[in-house]
Every structure is written in structure tokens, then in C-alpha cells.
Design a protein around this motif. Structure first.
Motif, PDB file in Angstrom:
ATOM      1  N   GLN A 169       5.163   6.542   3.783  1.00 46.36           N
ATOM      2  CA  GLN A 169       4.808   5.964   2.168  1.00 46.36           C
ATOM      3  C   GLN A 169       3.706   5.689   2.334  1.00 46.36           C
ATOM      4  O   GLN A 169       3.122   5.668   1.068  1.00 46.36           O
ATOM      5  CB  GLN A 169       5.878   4.776   2.138  1.00 46.36           C
ATOM      6  N   ASN A 170       2.866   5.427   3.221  1.00 51.69           N
ATOM      7  CA  ASN A 170       1.269   4.775   3.191  1.00 51.69           C
ATOM      8  C   ASN A 170       0.396   5.466   3.572  1.00 51.69           C
ATOM      9  O   ASN A 170      -0.798   5.285   3.099  1.00 51.69           O
ATOM     10  CB  ASN A 170       1.588   3.145   3.672  1.00 51.69           C
ATOM     11  N   LEU A 171       0.564   6.219   4.652  1.00 51.35           N
ATOM     12  CA  LEU A 171      -0.677   6.970   5.248  1.00 51.35           C
ATOM     13  C   LEU A 171      -1.284   7.920   4.514  1.00 51.35           C
ATOM     14  O   LEU A 171      -2.381   8.087   4.305  1.00 51.35           O
ATOM     15  CB  LEU A 171       0.132   7.787   6.682  1.00 51.35           C
ATOM     16  N   GLY A 172      -0.385   8.593   3.740  1.00 54.18           N
ATOM     17  CA  GLY A 172      -1.111   9.809   2.632  1.00 54.18           C
ATOM     18  C   GLY A 172      -1.676   8.920   1.660  1.00 54.18           C
ATOM     19  O   GLY A 172      -2.675   9.404   1.230  1.00 54.18           O
ATOM     20  N   GLN A 173      -1.091   7.836   1.059  1.00 57.52           N
ATOM     21  CA  GLN A 173      -1.856   7.013   0.200  1.00 57.52           C
ATOM     22  C   GLN A 173      -3.302   6.850   0.577  1.00 57.52           C
ATOM     23  O   GLN A 173      -4.282   6.686  -0.338  1.00 57.52           O
ATOM     24  CB  GLN A 173      -1.078   5.931  -0.446  1.00 57.52           C
ATOM     25  N   SER A 174      -3.164   6.136   1.701  1.00 53.70           N
ATOM     26  CA  SER A 174      -4.438   5.428   2.394  1.00 53.70           C
ATOM     27  C   SER A 174      -5.428   6.702   2.293  1.00 53.70           C
ATOM     28  O   SER A 174      -6.782   6.478   2.085  1.00 53.70           O
ATOM     29  CB  SER A 174      -4.317   4.870   3.749  1.00 53.70           C
ATOM     30  N   VAL A 220       2.935 -13.694  10.329  1.00 57.29           N
ATOM     31  CA  VAL A 220       3.138 -12.455   9.172  1.00 57.29           C
ATOM     32  C   VAL A 220       2.940 -11.477  10.049  1.00 57.29           C
ATOM     33  O   VAL A 220       1.883 -11.251  10.782  1.00 57.29           O
ATOM     34  CB  VAL A 220       2.278 -12.605   7.961  1.00 57.29           C
ATOM     35  N   MET A 221       3.660 -10.253   9.803  1.00 59.86           N
ATOM     36  CA  MET A 221       3.577  -9.046  10.508  1.00 59.86           C
ATOM     37  C   MET A 221       2.828  -8.085   9.521  1.00 59.86           C
ATOM     38  O   MET A 221       3.409  -7.740   8.182  1.00 59.86           O
ATOM     39  CB  MET A 221       4.848  -8.558  11.150  1.00 59.86           C
ATOM     40  N   VAL A 222       1.813  -7.191  10.015  1.00 66.50           N
ATOM     41  CA  VAL A 222       1.256  -6.269   8.635  1.00 66.50           C
ATOM     42  C   VAL A 222       0.925  -5.063   9.340  1.00 66.50           C
ATOM     43  O   VAL A 222       0.717  -4.992  10.668  1.00 66.50           O
ATOM     44  CB  VAL A 222       0.033  -6.865   8.304  1.00 66.50           C
ATOM     45  N   TRP A 223       0.979  -3.992   8.672  1.00 72.81           N
ATOM     46  CA  TRP A 223       0.495  -2.641   9.002  1.00 72.81           C
ATOM     47  C   TRP A 223      -0.698  -2.234   8.276  1.00 72.81           C
ATOM     48  O   TRP A 223      -0.990  -2.568   7.130  1.00 72.81           O
ATOM     49  CB  TRP A 223       1.551  -1.710   8.804  1.00 72.81           C
ATOM     50  N   MET A 262      10.551  -4.825  13.341  1.00 75.42           N
ATOM     51  CA  MET A 262       9.893  -3.403  13.359  1.00 75.42           C
ATOM     52  C   MET A 262      10.671  -2.635  14.559  1.00 75.42           C
ATOM     53  O   MET A 262      10.859  -3.202  15.532  1.00 75.42           O
ATOM     54  CB  MET A 262       8.387  -3.638  13.706  1.00 75.42           C
ATOM     55  N   ASN A 263      11.090  -1.526  14.103  1.00 75.41           N
ATOM     56  CA  ASN A 263      11.647  -0.440  14.862  1.00 75.41           C
ATOM     57  C   ASN A 263      11.207   1.056  14.517  1.00 75.41           C
ATOM     58  O   ASN A 263      10.191   1.031  13.697  1.00 75.41           O
ATOM     59  CB  ASN A 263      13.310  -0.359  14.695  1.00 75.41           C
ATOM     60  N   VAL A 272       8.160   4.784  11.244  1.00 74.67           N
ATOM     61  CA  VAL A 272       8.097   6.216  10.566  1.00 74.67           C
ATOM     62  C   VAL A 272       8.228   6.122   8.908  1.00 74.67           C
ATOM     63  O   VAL A 272       7.276   6.822   8.271  1.00 74.67           O
ATOM     64  CB  VAL A 272       9.093   7.227  10.700  1.00 74.67           C
ATOM     65  N   ASP A 273       8.884   5.140   8.349  1.00 74.82           N
ATOM     66  CA  ASP A 273       8.967   4.981   6.767  1.00 74.82           C
ATOM     67  C   ASP A 273       7.645   4.700   6.385  1.00 74.82           C
ATOM     68  O   ASP A 273       7.120   4.740   5.382  1.00 74.82           O
ATOM     69  CB  ASP A 273      10.128   4.202   6.668  1.00 74.82           C
TER      70      ASP A 273
END
Length: 213
Positions: free
Chosen positions: A189-194, A157-160, A178-179, A184-185
Motif C-alpha cells: 500500500q505504501n512503497l509504490g506511493q513513496s 508508537v510503532m511506525v514504518w 506486526m506480523n 507485506v500489506d
């Protein structure tokens, strides 16, 4: 008193109180062969005792694996389970060392404003087999004594994810290859929420506001 008299007599007869050198079975390996075994282990630590025995054996001389082990033990080499760590190329090693030197003197306050992100593949199934290496104490992480690992194999499983001094952020499961665009997407979508999640937790726990740069 008899022991004292014996020691004095030994010194008078031989000029020393040391025990006489005992006779016994001659050593199987000569000094040159023993040095060759140690040199081979230093060069290729994963050489097995059986391979070393075959290396020094001759048509008229057989060498047991226990003899090889005894020779190595005398020079503080012992068979131990080889450690595993992710493979890092020489180029990336230099970059990581430069990064560590550049930021090693930063204060705790600096690192409290840093968020680390990365993606990784985790194998669900993997081998638990052990591979032994000849090494000395506290040399388990020398390059020649480790087994490099790479991210590969099926059933994974691949996770970020992201982490900071204040905790961990969101965990995102990646179902496609992953590319750059997908990465970037994910950040968008997730960096700001974190960041907001960690900022909220800090304010709830300490009443302080976290400033991110």
C-alpha cells in the motif's frame, strides 16, 4: 651565575644534575595491586571505584575511591558516561559487515536507485539516567564500554518508513502487532506511493526522472 655554579657543583658532587628523590608518604597500593585494578577495569569496565576499593582493601588497609581514580588516571582510564546503541547479536553483526563489504564500492548512481525501508518502535517515556564506565579516549564504542538498548517498554508508537538518497517517503503508524502479512500489506500500500512521491520531487527539482529497481 649562582644558579650555574650550583648546577656545576651538584654534578661534581653527585655525578648528575637531577633532583634528589624526595621522601614522602609511601604509596597506599603496591605495584601488584595497581595492576590488579587495571586488569579488573579492562575485563569489566562498569566496575565502580567503590567496588574496586573494596576489592583491594584488606583488614589492615583501607583504600579510598580517590586513590582508585588516581591509579586509573595514570593509565589513561577516566570515568565517562557510557554510550548507548541498539543491541545487535553476533550473528547479525557478521551479516551487516558482509553487507557493508559487498556494497562498499558501489557508485553514487547505484545508491540513488536504492530505497531503504524499516519499522521501529519509539518509546514516549524513557530513563535519562547515566551510567559511568572506565575507558580510554576514543574507546567509547568498544563493545565492553557501551550500554546495549532494546526496543521495549510502555508508552510507545510503532511506525514504518522509508528513505533514499533523494529524501524520505511515507510514514505509516502501526496500531496492531506486526506480523509478516501486515508487513507485506504495508509494503503493497505504501512503497509504490513513496517511490512515486520521491520521483515527482526529483523531477520537479532537477527535471530528471528517477529509475527504481
Amino acid at each position: 651565575m649562582s644558579t650555574v655554579r650550583y648546577i656545576i657543583k651538584r654534578y661534581e658532587d653527585r655525578g648528575t644534575i637531577e633532583n634528589k628523590r624526595r621522601t614522602g608518604r609511601p604509596k597506599v597500593l603496591n605495584e601488584r595491586q595497581r595492576r590488579g585494578i587495571v586488569r579488573q577495569v579492562r575485563a569489566i569496565p562498569f566496575t565502580s571505584a567503590g567496588e574496586l576499593a573494596n576489592m583491594v582493601a584488606t583488614t589492615s588497609q583501607r583504600v579510598s575511591e580517590s586513590t582508585i581514580r588516581n591509579v586509573l588516571h595514570l593509565t589513561n582510564y577516566y570515568g565517562r558516561t557510557a554510550r548507548k546503541k541498539p543491541f545487535i547479536s553476533e550473528k547479525n553483526r557478521k551479516k551487516r559487515l558482509e553487507f557493508a563489504k559487498k556494497y562498499s564500492g558501489k557508485s553514487i548512481e547505484f545508491w540513488e536507485n536504492v530505497l531503504f525501508t524499516d519499522e521501529s518502535k519509539y518509546n514516549i517515556f524513557g530513563s535519562d539516567g547515566r551510567q559511568y564506565v572506565w575507558r580510554k579516549v576514543n574507546e567509547e564504542f568498544k563493545n565492553q564500554n557501551i550500554i546495549p538498548t532494546v526496543k521495549h517498554g510502555g508508552g510507545n508508537v510503532m511506525v514504518w518508513g522509508c528513505v533514499s538518497a533523494k529524501g524520505v517517503g511515507k510514514l505509516v503508524f502501526i496500531e496492531k502487532n506486526m506480523n509478516a502479512r501486515m508487513y507485506v500489506d504495508i509494503l503493497r500500500q505504501n512503497l509504490g506511493q513513496s517511490v512515486r512521491k520521491l520521483d515527482k520531487e526529483v523531477k520537479e527539482n532537477s527535471g530528471q526522472k528517477l529509475v527504481w529497481s
